[in-house]
Enzyme design. Structure first.
Site, PDB file in Angstrom:
ATOM      1  N   THR A   1       0.813  -1.216   0.000  1.00  0.00           N
ATOM      2  CA  THR A   1       0.000   0.000   0.000  1.00  0.00           C
ATOM      3  C   THR A   1       0.847   1.267   0.000  1.00  0.00           C
ATOM      4  O   THR A   1       0.308   2.373   0.075  1.00  0.00           O
ATOM      5  CB  THR A   1      -0.933   0.037   1.228  1.00  0.00           C
ATOM      6  OG1 THR A   1      -0.138  -0.028   2.426  1.00  0.00           O
ATOM      7  CG2 THR A   1      -1.917  -1.122   1.203  1.00  0.00           C
TER       8      THR A   1
ATOM      9  N   LEU B   1      -6.773   0.456   7.005  1.00  0.00           N
ATOM     10  CA  LEU B   1      -7.330   1.622   6.325  1.00  0.00           C
ATOM     11  C   LEU B   1      -6.700   1.813   4.950  1.00  0.00           C
ATOM     12  O   LEU B   1      -7.411   2.054   3.961  1.00  0.00           O
ATOM     13  CB  LEU B   1      -7.138   2.882   7.176  1.00  0.00           C
ATOM     14  CG  LEU B   1      -7.588   4.198   6.519  1.00  0.00           C
ATOM     15  CD1 LEU B   1      -9.085   4.147   6.192  1.00  0.00           C
ATOM     16  CD2 LEU B   1      -7.270   5.385   7.423  1.00  0.00           C
TER      17      LEU B   1
ATOM     18  N   ALA C   1       8.782  -5.044  -0.591  1.00  0.00           N
ATOM     19  CA  ALA C   1       8.889  -3.585  -0.485  1.00  0.00           C
ATOM     20  C   ALA C   1       8.671  -3.082   0.929  1.00  0.00           C
ATOM     21  O   ALA C   1       8.875  -1.903   1.209  1.00  0.00           O
ATOM     22  CB  ALA C   1       7.890  -2.915  -1.438  1.00  0.00           C
TER      23      ALA C   1
ATOM     24  N   LYS D   1      21.057   4.187   0.790  1.00  0.00           N
ATOM     25  CA  LYS D   1      21.591   4.318   2.148  1.00  0.00           C
ATOM     26  C   LYS D   1      22.191   3.016   2.674  1.00  0.00           C
ATOM     27  O   LYS D   1      22.830   3.003   3.733  1.00  0.00           O
ATOM     28  CB  LYS D   1      20.504   4.836   3.084  1.00  0.00           C
ATOM     29  CG  LYS D   1      20.094   6.258   2.739  1.00  0.00           C
ATOM     30  CD  LYS D   1      18.850   6.716   3.458  1.00  0.00           C
ATOM     31  CE  LYS D   1      18.482   8.139   3.030  1.00  0.00           C
ATOM     32  NZ  LYS D   1      18.177   8.256   1.579  1.00  0.00           N
TER      33      LYS D   1
ATOM     34  N   GLY E   1       7.882  11.764  -6.277  1.00  0.00           N
ATOM     35  CA  GLY E   1       6.462  11.489  -6.150  1.00  0.00           C
ATOM     36  C   GLY E   1       6.120  10.476  -5.081  1.00  0.00           C
ATOM     37  O   GLY E   1       4.949  10.144  -4.903  1.00  0.00           O
TER      38      GLY E   1
ATOM     39  N   ARG F   1       5.791   8.910  -1.140  1.00  0.00           N
ATOM     40  CA  ARG F   1       5.355   9.456   0.132  1.00  0.00           C
ATOM     41  C   ARG F   1       6.579   9.946   0.915  1.00  0.00           C
ATOM     42  O   ARG F   1       7.598   9.271   0.987  1.00  0.00           O
ATOM     43  CB  ARG F   1       4.621   8.368   0.926  1.00  0.00           C
ATOM     44  CG  ARG F   1       3.899   8.879   2.157  1.00  0.00           C
ATOM     45  CD  ARG F   1       2.999   7.797   2.729  1.00  0.00           C
ATOM     46  NE  ARG F   1       3.747   6.611   3.068  1.00  0.00           N
ATOM     47  CZ  ARG F   1       3.299   5.375   2.917  1.00  0.00           C
ATOM     48  NH1 ARG F   1       2.105   5.166   2.402  1.00  0.00           N
ATOM     49  NH2 ARG F   1       4.026   4.335   3.265  1.00  0.00           N
TER      50      ARG F   1
ATOM     51  N   THR G   1      19.158  21.375   3.944  1.00  0.00           N
ATOM     52  CA  THR G   1      20.079  20.862   4.963  1.00  0.00           C
ATOM     53  C   THR G   1      21.509  21.349   4.715  1.00  0.00           C
ATOM     54  O   THR G   1      22.210  21.740   5.640  1.00  0.00           O
ATOM     55  CB  THR G   1      20.059  19.324   4.992  1.00  0.00           C
ATOM     56  OG1 THR G   1      20.230  18.832   3.666  1.00  0.00           O
ATOM     57  CG2 THR G   1      18.743  18.810   5.539  1.00  0.00           C
TER      58      THR G   1
ATOM     59  N   ARG H   1      20.926  16.448   9.131  1.00  0.00           N
ATOM     60  CA  ARG H   1      20.227  15.791  10.232  1.00  0.00           C
ATOM     61  C   ARG H   1      20.968  14.534  10.687  1.00  0.00           C
ATOM     62  O   ARG H   1      21.840  14.032   9.958  1.00  0.00           O
ATOM     63  CB  ARG H   1      18.808  15.436   9.792  1.00  0.00           C
ATOM     64  CG  ARG H   1      17.932  16.646   9.530  1.00  0.00           C
ATOM     65  CD  ARG H   1      16.627  16.274   8.867  1.00  0.00           C
ATOM     66  NE  ARG H   1      16.834  15.773   7.507  1.00  0.00           N
ATOM     67  CZ  ARG H   1      15.850  15.506   6.650  1.00  0.00           C
ATOM     68  NH1 ARG H   1      14.604  15.674   7.015  1.00  0.00           N
ATOM     69  NH2 ARG H   1      16.121  15.060   5.449  1.00  0.00           N
TER      70      ARG H   1
END
Length: 327
Positions: free
Chosen positions: A15, A43, A84, A130, A173, A175, A195, A254
């Site tokens: 999702t 949800l 994923a 990463k 694009g 989230r 940053t 950060r």
């Protein structure tokens, strides 16, 4: 005809941003027999069901990759798996380290074990830039997962299940993208937080990421770590593309963040070949009969694939055009 045609697929974390784009591409263009969406959030599953009009080819499994028994049940009868599901926020990982270990490391082993136990044919696991030379806990858990999926081929050597890993950079694009935040601040007349003005990142669109994963199913024999040849961008150029002429200010790097990202480390160059528009990092040890692609071109020893030394770049105009299409 695509190998996905007529197949039964499962995607963990289905999702999320990648999962939605993957489902749309597969359902519209590859005619699978069924696709199992495996995720934790009721949800989000409900909302996705509405978005896809209750497509009869979709199956909805509530479950967590931390639960091996549930994964085994969900994968029964499945041919192909995309893994994923992951916890991904760098700063959150620094405050909740073992939660990331339980999902990204223990969860990966559960996916591997369940796939072997039920006879899944191929598994593609999604990684991140990463995971190369990691300096934060999130990257370290993903590096562990990468190595576990490659080594999973040893466990499955006497069977038919094969595993590979796909690693790419920031997804336009997706989230959590910085683009909506830049837009909101610019509309309010505020300065954009950067940053570090020197910062660079790799950049890929969701459709490109989905195509790369689907193509990897076709290419893989098991044990590969695939990396796409994608462009870099400067974060200040991204800000200019989103909000031309808007002021920016530095806020500092950060916790756990890199100035530049890396997808292939120098010490991995001895095992890396270029295959068209992708790089293939071959396994350290391959006791399951792995053979490297015959048409690959070796990269120079000591070569590294970093966002600041990349030979492909996006300028503000190109970024603006991509954002208008995909952002």
């Amino acid at each position: 005809m695509s190998m996905l045609s007529g197949s039964s697929l499962l995607i963990t974390g289905g999702t999320g941003s990648f999962g939605k784009a993957f489902l749309r591409e597969v359902l519209d263009h590859h005619d699978p027999r069924r696709v199992v969406v495996f995720s934790r959030d009721e949800l989000k599953q409900y909302e996705l069901r509405q978005a896809f009009g209750d497509d009869p080819r979709l199956r909805w499994f509530l479950g967590d990759v931390r639960d091996r028994e549930r994964l085994t049940r969900a994968m029964t009868g499945v041919d192909l798996v995309v893994h994923a599901a992951a916890l991904k926020q760098v700063d959150t990982a620094e405050y909740n380290p073992f939660e990331f270990v339980r999902t990204n490391v223990d969860g990966s082993q559960n996916v591997i074990d369940a796939a072997i136990d039920v006879g899944v044919k191929k598994v593609v696991a999604l990684s991140t830039d990463k995971a190369s030379s990691p300096i934060n806990l999130y990257g370290a858990t993903k590096l562990c997962a990468d190595r576990m999926f490659i080594s999973g081929n040893h466990y499955a050597a006497s069977g038919d299940t094969r595993f590979c890993v796909v690693r790419y950079g920031n997804v336009m694009g997706s989230r959590g993208s910085v683009i909506p935040m830049f837009r909101r601040l610019a509309q309010a007349g505020e300065s954009l937080p950067i940053t570090d003005h020197r910062m660079t990142r790799f950049w890929i669109t969701l459709p490109q990421a989905v195509k790369f994963v689907i193509d990897s199913f076709e290419l893989m024999t098991g044990g590969e770590l695939y990396v796409p040849r994608i462009p870099s961008m400067r974060v200040v150029d991204l800000a200019e593309a989103v909000a031309p002429g808007t002021r920016t200010h530095e806020i500092g790097i950060r916790p756990g963040e890199k100035l530049h990202e890396e997808m292939i480390a120098p010490d991995d160059s001895r095992r890396t070949i270029r295959l068209g528009e992708r790089y293939v990092v071959m396994p350290y040890v391959s006791g399951w009969g792995y053979e490297p692609p015959a048409d690959g071109e070796s990269v120079p020893e000591g070569w590294t694939y970093r966002s600041d030394t990349n030979d492909l770049w996006l300028d503000p105009d190109q970024l603006r055009e991509l954002i208008a299409t995909f952002g």
